[in-house]
Design an enzyme around this catalytic site. Structure first.
Site, PDB file in Angstrom:
ATOM      1  N   ASP A   1      -1.027  -7.276  -5.977  1.00 51.59           N
ATOM      2  CA  ASP A   1      -2.137  -7.374  -5.037  1.00 51.59           C
ATOM      3  C   ASP A   1      -1.742  -8.260  -3.873  1.00 51.59           C
ATOM      4  OD1 ASP A   1      -4.735  -8.015  -3.853  1.00 51.59           O
ATOM      5  OD2 ASP A   1      -5.579  -7.172  -5.689  1.00 51.59           O
TER       6      ASP A   1
ATOM      7  N   ALA B   1       1.786   3.237  -2.259  1.00 52.76           N
ATOM      8  CA  ALA B   1       1.413   4.362  -3.113  1.00 52.76           C
ATOM      9  C   ALA B   1       0.243   5.145  -2.539  1.00 52.76           C
ATOM     10  CB  ALA B   1       1.065   3.875  -4.520  1.00 52.76           C
TER      11      ALA B   1
ATOM     12  N   TYR C   1     -14.871  -3.566   9.105  1.00 52.16           N
ATOM     13  CA  TYR C   1     -13.502  -3.054   9.011  1.00 52.16           C
ATOM     14  C   TYR C   1     -12.747  -3.275  10.315  1.00 52.16           C
ATOM     15  CZ  TYR C   1      -9.669   0.302   9.030  1.00 52.16           C
ATOM     16  OH  TYR C   1      -8.431   0.888   9.156  1.00 52.16           O
TER      17      TYR C   1
ATOM     18  N   LYS D   1      -9.335  -5.628  11.159  1.00 58.38           N
ATOM     19  CA  LYS D   1      -8.091  -5.108  11.727  1.00 58.38           C
ATOM     20  C   LYS D   1      -7.702  -5.890  12.983  1.00 58.38           C
ATOM     21  CE  LYS D   1      -6.242  -2.355   9.829  1.00 58.38           C
ATOM     22  NZ  LYS D   1      -5.436  -2.468   8.577  1.00 58.38           N
TER      23      LYS D   1
ATOM     24  N   GLY E   1       0.825  -1.204   0.000  1.00 57.95           N
ATOM     25  CA  GLY E   1       0.000   0.000   0.000  1.00 57.95           C
ATOM     26  C   GLY E   1       0.861   1.257   0.000  1.00 57.95           C
TER      27      GLY E   1
ATOM     28  N   ASN F   1      -7.440   8.907  13.317  1.00 56.49           N
ATOM     29  CA  ASN F   1      -7.752   9.464  11.993  1.00 56.49           C
ATOM     30  C   ASN F   1      -6.564  10.251  11.445  1.00 56.49           C
ATOM     31  OD1 ASN F   1     -10.302   8.841  13.361  1.00 56.49           O
ATOM     32  ND2 ASN F   1     -11.259   9.756  11.571  1.00 56.49           N
TER      33      ASN F   1
ATOM     34  N   ARG G   1     -13.455  12.630  17.294  1.00 58.31           N
ATOM     35  CA  ARG G   1     -12.364  11.785  16.822  1.00 58.31           C
ATOM     36  C   ARG G   1     -11.029  12.410  17.237  1.00 58.31           C
ATOM     37  NH1 ARG G   1     -16.360   9.319  16.278  1.00 58.31           N
ATOM     38  NH2 ARG G   1     -17.131   8.165  14.458  1.00 58.31           N
TER      39      ARG G   1
END
Length: 376
Positions: free
Chosen positions: A62, A9, A187, A191, A7, A216, A255
């Protein structure tokens, strides 16, 4: 040292790649250039990709394909595993896709580490505060409480704060690493599983592992076209297109916003620390900021006369409050965030105003959630 960034990029990954190159590391990036993040013609138009093009050893691939892992892992010393699908709301109706990328992709990495020849000595995983679910709360009569998902009936009546089963309103506390893990989104579940897989398998084959539970992350350079993640991008697009803002719930949900430079620094500290092994750390600022406060600050820096409307709408799978207790990262990693919320927003908005800011496909994402019964 040779570093593989999956990841790499993406928003965090591209910034991390450039910083590691400055420090003299050799960087390989494995990324599939997902159109949702990079646009429909990513190899020619993605600013994130262009930032690292020609500077890193780039492999378009991938994490769900073992053959790509085998290609990328050659002669690498450490892996920084950032590749993941990250939209909390989207994860609630793209369950198979999120599980495939986040869980199966991580499993394939670990399978290669166990069964193939390599020289990997450390794995750093980008985890998330989403593993905590609603997080840690307090009541003077009850003490520390770890509430489950909010009551749907209460939320439909506009009662958004966390309450216990007896109806007592609870006070949010900073979440420490020993807090109960009870994610309420797909999600967040992926994780948590990622963490468990990495910590268990790496320790069994004598590879150091660190998981960083990010709050965040935002800042200059983030994707301005992904409507499924990044509240700052969504709000910025609406404000600069002279659209009024629609704030979910009552605007008081909060947050912990951490600037990209501080997030990158946390990863590098984890990479270079040789004493810390098999640990999990919260990475944030420890400061709680409401969504309404965020909206007002963006409006101020963009100097736009738009209205901020409190809609009372809410998404299934969203949490109410979460901010980090970062004392462990301070103690073990010497991690001290340097960029305040006000300074970070100023930097972010200054950068956005120099970009070609089009309309984000936000309404499309809302319609998808409405169709699935996830936006009330």
């Amino acid at each position: 040292m040779n570093i593989l960034i999956t990841g790499g990029a993406g928003f965090i990954g591209s910034n991390l790649s450039l910083r590691l190159l400055e420090k003299g590391y050799q960087v390989t990036v494995l990324d599939n250039l997902l159109p949702q993040v990079h646009g429909e013609n990513p190899e020619e138009e993605s600013p994130l990709f262009q930032n690292i093009l020609g500077k890193v050893n780039f492999i378009k691939g991938d994490v769900t394909k073992k053959s790509d892992w085998l290609k990328a892992i050659k002669q690498q010393d450490s892996i920084i595993h950032l590749a993941a699908l990250t939209g909390t709301g989207q994860s609630m109706y793209q369950i198979d896709k999120y599980t495939d990328v986040n869980v199966s992709g991580t499993a394939k990495m670990l399978d290669v580490l166990v069964n193939e020849n390599h020289q990997i000595k450390k794995v750093i995983l980008a985890s998330s505060r989403a593993v905590y679910g609603e997080g840690k709360y307090f009541h003077k009569d009850l003490g520390i409480v770890y509430p489950k998902s909010r009551n749907l009936e209460n939320m439909e009546k506009g009662e958004f704060e966390i309450k216990n089963e007896s109806g007592k309103t609870l006070k949010p506390l900073p979440t420490d690493e020993s807090s109960l893990l009870q994610p309420i989104s797909v999600y967040g579940i992926t994780k948590q599983i990622q963490e468990q897989l990495v910590m268990s398998v790496c320790s069994s084959v004598n590879i150091d592992a660190i998981a960083l539970r990010f709050q965040n992350v935002y800042g200059a350079g983030q994707s301005l076209q992904n409507p499924y993640t990044g509240i700052l991008s969504i709000f910025s697009s609406q404000i600069l297109n002279d659209e009024n803002l629609n704030i979910f719930e009552d605007g008081e949900e909060s947050r912990d916003f951490i600037y990209i430079d501080d997030a990158v620094e946390a990863i590098i500290l984890s990479l270079e620390n040789t004493d810390v092994k098999n640990k999990v750390f919260n990475i944030g600022t420890g400061v709680s900021t409401t969504v309404l406060e965020l909206a007002k600050t963006l409006k101020k820096y963009y100097n736009k006369d738009i209205e901020i409307n409190i809609s009372g709408q809410f998404r299934i799978g969203d949490i109410r409050h979460n901010f980090a207790d970062i004392s462990l990262a301070q103690e073990k990693l010497s991690f001290f965030p340097k960029v305040s919320f006000e300074e970070g927003i100023r930097k972010f908005t200054t950068w956005v105003l120099k970009q070609n800011m089009g309309k984000i496909k936000y309404n499309q994402s809302l319609h998808e959630m409405i169709e699935k019964g996830l936006l009330k």
